[in-house]
Design an enzyme around this catalytic site. Structure first.
Site, PDB file in Angstrom:
ATOM      1  N   ASP A  65       5.075   6.300  16.367  1.00 48.69           N
ATOM      2  CA  ASP A  65       4.600   6.060  15.008  1.00 48.69           C
ATOM      3  C   ASP A  65       5.807   6.056  14.086  1.00 48.69           C
ATOM      4  O   ASP A  65       6.844   6.679  14.384  1.00 48.69           O
ATOM      5  CB  ASP A  65       3.591   7.132  14.565  1.00 48.69           C
ATOM      6  CG  ASP A  65       3.014   6.833  13.189  1.00 48.69           C
ATOM      7  OD1 ASP A  65       2.422   5.755  13.029  1.00 48.69           O
ATOM      8  OD2 ASP A  65       3.184   7.657  12.273  1.00 48.69           O
ATOM      9  N   GLU A 123       7.160   6.174   9.790  1.00 50.03           N
ATOM     10  CA  GLU A 123       6.907   6.335   8.362  1.00 50.03           C
ATOM     11  C   GLU A 123       7.906   5.435   7.638  1.00 50.03           C
ATOM     12  O   GLU A 123       9.068   5.326   8.070  1.00 50.03           O
ATOM     13  CB  GLU A 123       7.067   7.791   7.920  1.00 50.03           C
ATOM     14  CG  GLU A 123       6.107   8.769   8.588  1.00 50.03           C
ATOM     15  CD  GLU A 123       4.649   8.495   8.281  1.00 50.03           C
ATOM     16  OE1 GLU A 123       4.376   7.868   7.228  1.00 50.03           O
ATOM     17  OE2 GLU A 123       3.788   8.888   9.094  1.00 50.03           O
ATOM     18  N   HIS A 136       4.112  10.712   2.831  1.00 50.46           N
ATOM     19  CA  HIS A 136       4.719  11.326   4.021  1.00 50.46           C
ATOM     20  C   HIS A 136       5.657  12.485   3.701  1.00 50.46           C
ATOM     21  O   HIS A 136       6.133  13.156   4.630  1.00 50.46           O
ATOM     22  CB  HIS A 136       5.451  10.282   4.865  1.00 50.46           C
ATOM     23  CG  HIS A 136       6.376   9.377   4.092  1.00 50.46           C
ATOM     24  ND1 HIS A 136       7.433   9.835   3.335  1.00 50.46           N
ATOM     25  CD2 HIS A 136       6.409   8.019   3.996  1.00 50.46           C
ATOM     26  CE1 HIS A 136       8.059   8.806   2.800  1.00 50.46           C
ATOM     27  NE2 HIS A 136       7.465   7.697   3.175  1.00 50.46           N
ATOM     28  N   HIS A 173       0.192  12.243   8.430  1.00 42.80           N
ATOM     29  CA  HIS A 173       1.133  11.355   7.756  1.00 42.80           C
ATOM     30  C   HIS A 173       2.577  11.805   7.961  1.00 42.80           C
ATOM     31  O   HIS A 173       3.440  11.551   7.103  1.00 42.80           O
ATOM     32  CB  HIS A 173       0.819  11.230   6.259  1.00 42.80           C
ATOM     33  CG  HIS A 173      -0.483  10.526   5.994  1.00 42.80           C
ATOM     34  ND1 HIS A 173      -0.735   9.235   6.408  1.00 42.80           N
ATOM     35  CD2 HIS A 173      -1.617  10.954   5.379  1.00 42.80           C
ATOM     36  CE1 HIS A 173      -1.958   8.890   6.048  1.00 42.80           C
ATOM     37  NE2 HIS A 173      -2.522   9.918   5.434  1.00 42.80           N
ATOM     38  N   ASP A 221       1.266  12.262  13.653  1.00 45.19           N
ATOM     39  CA  ASP A 221       0.398  11.134  13.988  1.00 45.19           C
ATOM     40  C   ASP A 221       0.649  10.639  15.407  1.00 45.19           C
ATOM     41  O   ASP A 221      -0.272  10.162  16.077  1.00 45.19           O
ATOM     42  CB  ASP A 221       0.625   9.994  12.996  1.00 45.19           C
ATOM     43  CG  ASP A 221       0.069  10.323  11.614  1.00 45.19           C
ATOM     44  OD1 ASP A 221      -0.592  11.372  11.485  1.00 45.19           O
ATOM     45  OD2 ASP A 221       0.306   9.549  10.671  1.00 45.19           O
TER      46      ASP A 221
END
Length: 695
Positions: A500, A502, A550, A642, A647
């Site tokens: 994942d 951000e 985030h 987040h 995540d």
């Protein structure tokens, strides 16, 4: 053909056929009535009646189909997906489906079945836990023992894939990147010596044979001494155990000693030859002329200086050949106290918060033996032992009230064995091992002492945070099937990297990654020790609106590596694995845009948990990460939501629950899953190459 259609499509086809059949029946009845009347002027009336009847039938059937679809088909599909989740994903609790009120007793029966299944599973799990508790305890002890083995340990399959590695192995191969389960050994070690030794042991056919080899790391050319032993019994490509030791420093130390020895001979040979020549021309018994006397003195002084310098350099290098461990001064003093009391001596022991680099057994033996011999001379019976810090050294003093010890007697004692049964260990060898000396000196007020300096001492401080040394293994990988085509591979046989990101915003074409995290799933389980989690410097300000989501600020990424370094690390971490993400097109767009910068292509097969959720729960359901994890009974801590790693772990746990559900639906291979996923293309774009399912 109909078996491949889902329930809603089948019901739709049923009602479409019903509407078509009714309209055909009306048309046939009107046609026969028209023929029987034989009145052409009534044809428009019959056509109008047929059209109205057809529209009414079509509207009525459509309305009934909609009610049936909303109140029967959809609730049945949801009940089936929730039952499958509880059967395959080990989700507990009853089933609540508010839209199933028109299904009669089906929903309560499904809920009761789920509760019974959960109770049965809990009872079975409890029984299995009781029976396996002893094995789990032994497994934990074995892991602890293997983690403390001072050499690197690797277990590899016959295809040279890593099945087991411990902490020292990670340290030894860390110059090439931390190892990972089911990764190829030759990503870290050069393959030539290992392949040759493996082939030689297989040809030997001796299960007890072992092969000693020298191998080097792929990055850094670190030289490792290795021993290989086969395992696996009758297979044509047996696995093997590889033990590793770093010999780079040992080889360098040996080279330095050889160079020093060569220099010794070179620097001593010339003055010795000159002295011999001078003595040969000097008549016996005569005094040398002034010039010859001066030459003799110069050569003798040069020889003495060379011997002194070379001796000092030799003493400095001797630590390379004698690996001494760190010993707490309190432990050494306590051992010395016990040894002296056992010998009938009275000893007052001081305290010293120091760590010493020494062989505690030898130092205790030397000091206790000397104390016993001092007492035997009746120069002292009561002793005091002190250990004080002296710069980078420590000074150990053995003090008694009585006559001082003559130096000559001390030298004699140092040449004698410390233990009767071990004649080769003398006081002099102990001093030589520690490159130190011992001497007597007055201690004031009628007291005498023996002084023993110990090198490399430092104060004890707070214990540092322990470094995790857990072993990482999965022995089932020894028999894991290998496939040339990913599409043919069974889902449980593939390695996955769940990741994942951000970012600075939601526009992949203009925003940048600020954090990326990934975990590896090998053989159906998440490997706790194999994690990538790093911030990324986007080289642009992070908007406050993104920071609110985030929590990553400009200050946090100021010293972080950029996408070039992180992208290459992630590419290496994901090499040979299937990439898994939630809403993968978003994250992959950022990575694909970075490909020219990092010089790598992300051509891995890809699975999207959004599409997998649609396959299992239907497109009409919500497929956000929060909805999916709630549906599967996974809790995401509020502080982890987040964040890339939070995540990622949630997506990985959800994926591990989705896998058995896919297999329960009959999707056993990657190709079968991909074919089904592509039927949901209107929900999200599939990112896999078309050739993956062409086979």
């Amino acid at each position: 053909m109909l078996d491949r259609l889902n329930l809603r499509v089948r019901i739709l086809l049923f009602f479409a056929a019903l509407a078509g059949g009714a309209n055909v029946a009306v048309a046939i009845g009107l046609f026969l009535a028209y023929r029987r009347l034989d009145a052409p002027e009534l044809l428009p009336a019959f056509e109008q009646v047929g059209l109205v009847a057809g529209l009414v039938i079509l509207g009525l059937v459509t309305w009934i189909w909609y009610l049936f679809d909303a109140n029967v088909a959809l609730p049945i599909i949801r009940l089936a997906s929730k039952l499958r989740a509880r059967a395959h994903a080990r989700i507990d609790g009853g089933i609540e489906e508010p839209t199933a009120r028109y299904l009669g007793d089906l929903a309560p029966a499904a809920s009761a079945t789920a509760l019974t299944l959960a109770e049965t599973r809990d009872a079975l799990a409890e029984s299995v836990a009781r029976e396996t508790s002893r094995l789990s305890s032994e497994k934990a002890r074995l892991e602890a023992l293997l983690s403390d083995v001072p050499v690197g340990l690797l277990l590899c399959s016959g295809d040279h894939q890593l099945v087991f590695y411990n902490g020292p192995a990670t340290d030894l191969m860390n110059t090439a990147g931390a190892p990972g389960l089911d990764r190829n050994l030759f990503d870290y070690l050069r393959d030539g010596p290992i392949r040759h030794a493996h082939r030689r042991l297989i040809e030997a056919g001796d299960p007890d044979a072992a092969s000693d080899i020298l191998c080097t790391t792929v990055v850094g050319a670190r030289v490792l001494a290795a021993r290989m032993r086969l395992i696996g019994g009758e297979t044509t490509k047996p696995g093997y155990v590889l033990t590793l030791r770093d010999v780079t420093s040992a080889l360098a130390s040996y080279a330095r000693r050889e160079a020093l020895l060569a220099e010794v001979f070179d620097r001593i040979r010339r003055p010795a030859a000159n002295l011999q020549t001078l003595f040969e021309v000097l008549p016996p018994g005569s005094c040398p002329p002034p010039d010859m006397d001066r030459a003799l003195r110069q050569e003798a002084a040069g020889l003495a200086a060379a011997v002194t310098e070379l001796g000092a350099r030799h003493d400095e290098s001797r630590h390379d050949g004698w690996p001494l461990s760190l010993t707490r001064a309190s432990d050494l003093l306590d051992g010395l106290h016990a040894r002296m009391e056992q010998a009938g001596l009275s000893a007052e022991i001081g305290e010293a918060p120091l760590l010493l680099r020494c062989n505690g057994f030898e130092v205790i033996g030397l000091v206790a033996t000397l104390a016993a011999r001092v007492a035997a001379r009746r120069t002292g019976h009561d002793f005091r032992v002190t250990l004080t810090e002296d710069g980078t050294e420590a000074m150990l003093r053995l003090v008694w009230h009585g006559e001082p010890l003559p130096v000559g007697l001390l030298e004699d004692w140092l040449g004698e064995p410390l233990e009767p049964g071990v004649p080769e260990v003398t006081g002099r060898t102990v001093l030589s091992t520690h490159t130190t000396e011992i001497w007597p000196e007055p201690a004031g007020a009628g007291a005498s002492a023996l002084c023993l300096p110990l090198r490399t001492a430092r104060r004890t401080g707070r214990r540092p945070r322990p470094i995790p040394r857990a072993v990482v293994y999965d022995f089932e990988l020894l028999s894991k099937a290998r496939y040339e085509k990913v599409a043919e591979a069974r889902l449980e046989d593939l390695t996955y990297v769940v990741f994942d990101t951000e970012t600075t915003g939601l526009m992949p074409s203009q925003d940048e990654i600020v954090q990326i995290a990934a975990v590896r799933i090998v053989n159906g389980r998440r490997v706790e020790a194999e994690v990538l989690d790093t911030l990324v410097n986007p080289h642009r300000p992070i908007p406050p609106s993104s920071t609110e989501v985030h929590g990553i600020t400009d200050a946090m990424v100021a010293e972080a590596p950029d996408i070039v370094e992180v992208g290459r690390r992630f590419h290496k971490f994901a090499e040979g694995a299937v990439l898994v993400a939630h809403n993968a097109p978003f994250d992959m767009e950022f990575l694909r845009r970075a490909e020219p910068l990092i010089g790598r292509r992300f051509d891995n097969p890809i699975l999207d948990t959004v599409l997998l959720s649609a396959v299992l729960f239907g497109q009409s359901d919500v497929h956000s990460l929060d909805a999916l994890t709630h549906r599967l009974g996974i809790t995401i801590p509020e502080e982890a939501r987040h964040t890339a790693i939070g995540d990622t772990v949630a997506t990985a746990d959800a994926f591990l629950k989705l896998l058995p559900m896919l297999q329960g639906r009959g999707f056993e291979t990657f190709g079968a899953v991909l074919s089904e996923v592509r039927r949901h293309g209107r929900l999200l774009k599939d990112l896999n190459e078309p050739h993956l399912t062409d086979a």
